[in-house]
Design a protein around this motif. Structure first.
Motif, PDB file in Angstrom:
ATOM      1  N   GLY A 302       0.821  -1.206   0.000  1.00  0.00           N
ATOM      2  CA  GLY A 302       0.000   0.000   0.000  1.00  0.00           C
ATOM      3  C   GLY A 302       0.856   1.258   0.000  1.00  0.00           C
ATOM      4  N   ARG A 303       1.911   1.269   0.838  1.00  0.00           N
ATOM      5  CA  ARG A 303       2.806   2.431   0.879  1.00  0.00           C
ATOM      6  C   ARG A 303       3.567   2.597  -0.435  1.00  0.00           C
ATOM      7  N   LEU A 304       3.962   1.455  -1.032  1.00  0.00           N
ATOM      8  CA  LEU A 304       4.683   1.507  -2.310  1.00  0.00           C
ATOM      9  C   LEU A 304       3.807   2.077  -3.415  1.00  0.00           C
ATOM     10  N   LEU A 305       2.567   1.612  -3.491  1.00  0.00           N
ATOM     11  CA  LEU A 305       1.654   2.096  -4.521  1.00  0.00           C
ATOM     12  C   LEU A 305       1.290   3.561  -4.289  1.00  0.00           C
ATOM     13  N   SER A 306       1.133   3.946  -3.018  1.00  0.00           N
ATOM     14  CA  SER A 306       0.845   5.346  -2.718  1.00  0.00           C
ATOM     15  C   SER A 306       1.991   6.247  -3.136  1.00  0.00           C
ATOM     16  N   ARG A 307       3.227   5.771  -2.883  1.00  0.00           N
ATOM     17  CA  ARG A 307       4.393   6.544  -3.286  1.00  0.00           C
ATOM     18  C   ARG A 307       4.483   6.655  -4.804  1.00  0.00           C
ATOM     19  N   THR A 309       1.956   6.508  -7.007  1.00  0.00           N
ATOM     20  CA  THR A 309       0.894   7.349  -7.567  1.00  0.00           C
ATOM     21  C   THR A 309       1.065   8.821  -7.211  1.00  0.00           C
ATOM     22  N   SER A 310       1.784   9.100  -6.111  1.00  0.00           N
ATOM     23  CA  SER A 310       1.965  10.489  -5.701  1.00  0.00           C
ATOM     24  C   SER A 310       3.113  11.177  -6.424  1.00  0.00           C
ATOM     25  N   CYS A 311       3.969  10.359  -7.065  1.00  0.00           N
ATOM     26  CA  CYS A 311       5.102  10.957  -7.795  1.00  0.00           C
ATOM     27  C   CYS A 311       4.582  11.687  -9.032  1.00  0.00           C
ATOM     28  N   PRO A 312       5.111  12.900  -9.332  1.00  0.00           N
ATOM     29  CA  PRO A 312       4.643  13.660 -10.485  1.00  0.00           C
ATOM     30  C   PRO A 312       5.064  13.006 -11.795  1.00  0.00           C
TER      31      PRO A 312
END
Length: 312
Positions: A302-307, A309-312
């Motif tokens: 979850g943290r990996l996917l959040s990171r 998707t949050s990257c520009p």
């Protein structure tokens, strides 16, 4: 039938699961979807373990190696299957067949050893928790994995060199969708006694010893759990083994399924279907087993996917 030396053999014919052209698009779609699922799932686990400091422990170090091996395992067979289906071809070169056979033995053996090492890790964690960090230190973990790689690089090399002394008949057909050692030995046109002896000795040592280690580790774990008085304590300790046990049952269950299919039936199609479970389905399901049954891995993903998707 005229026979030629192996140096003059240019190719074998892989008969695959079915020769019916109507089933080929279905097989292509199934193999492609399972291949992509296995590669993506195992790759996500590796990335989650690398980038999440909470998972920098021996258990997840071994899991990342298992995921890497599963990716290599499925890449050894499925791309060639997809190419053959797409081009409507059955041939595989002599060198390509020996290479595929070598890496299949290497990666299946690595699965075997890594599952044994992971069982030992769980044994130390449950039976000797106070000494866990001392026993399972980074040096020992790295040494266990390195020894497994060395053994499984050298042992298949012996089989491959022995295969090169065999002769094969013109137009040799392999009743399978990949080059499996046992089947190649059976279709040789020369004496296979030495190859058969080495095969059974190696199978006994490289399969039975890790399995014995797994059984011993879990016998000690069960014995230790029986001495825990609280039901909550037993559940908490055993819950750390559930994912590993599930993968062990899946790996050895499908492996024994292939063996029994070969021993009890002469139908090449049934043997091939059983082999699909062992070589394709097992690497595909392992990531699901470890994510669905492991809260730490799910949170790390979850943290990996959040990171990501949050990257520009």
């Amino acid at each position: 039938m005229e026979s030629e030396n192996q140096t003059n053999i240019s190719e074998f014919l892989l008969l695959g699961l079915s020769e019916d052209p109507e089933f080929q698009p279905l097989f292509f779609g199934l193999f492609l979807s399972m291949y992509l699922t296995a590669v993506l799932g195992n790759l996500l686990i590796i990335l989650a373990i690398i980038f999440d400091s909470h998972l920098h422990t021996p258990m997840y170090f071994f899991l990342s190696n298992l995921s890497f091996v599963d990716i290599c395992f499925i890449m050894t067979t499925v791309p060639k299957i997809l190419v053959n289906i797409q081009t409507q071809s059955k041939d595989i070169s002599y060198i390509g067949c020996l290479t595929q056979m070598y890496f299949l033995m290497t990666f299946s053996g690595m699965d075997n050893f890594l599952l044994a090492v992971m069982a030992y890790d769980r044994f130390v964690a449950i039976c000797h928790p106070l000494h866990y960090t001392i026993i399972m230190n980074p040096r020992l973990c790295g040494l266990l994995v390195l020894m497994s790689w060395v053994i499984m690089f050298l042992a298949p090399l012996l089989h491959t060199l022995l295969m090169m002394r065999l002769t094969f008949c013109i137009g040799t057909e392999i009743p399978h969708f990949f080059c499996e050692l046992v089947l190649i030995i059976k279709i040789a046109c020369s004496d296979i006694l030495i190859n058969s002896i080495v095969l059974y000795v190696a199978a006994t040592l490289l399969a039975a010893l890790p399995l014995s280690g797994i059984l011993f580790s879990y016998s000690q774990i069960i014995s230790s759990l029986m001495r825990i008085s609280s039901a909550g304590g037993k559940y908490k300790a055993f819950s750390t083994c559930v994912s590993h046990l599930s993968v062990v049952f899946l790996f050895y269950g499908t492996g024994f399924g292939v063996y029994l299919s070969s021993a009890l039936t002469h139908s090449s199609q049934r043997i091939s279907i059983a082999s699909v479970l062992y070589t394709v389905v097992t690497p595909m399901l392992n990531p699901f087993i470890y994510t669905l049954r492991n809260k730490d891995v799910m949170q790390a993903l979850g943290r990996l996917l959040s990171r990501a998707t949050s990257c520009p």
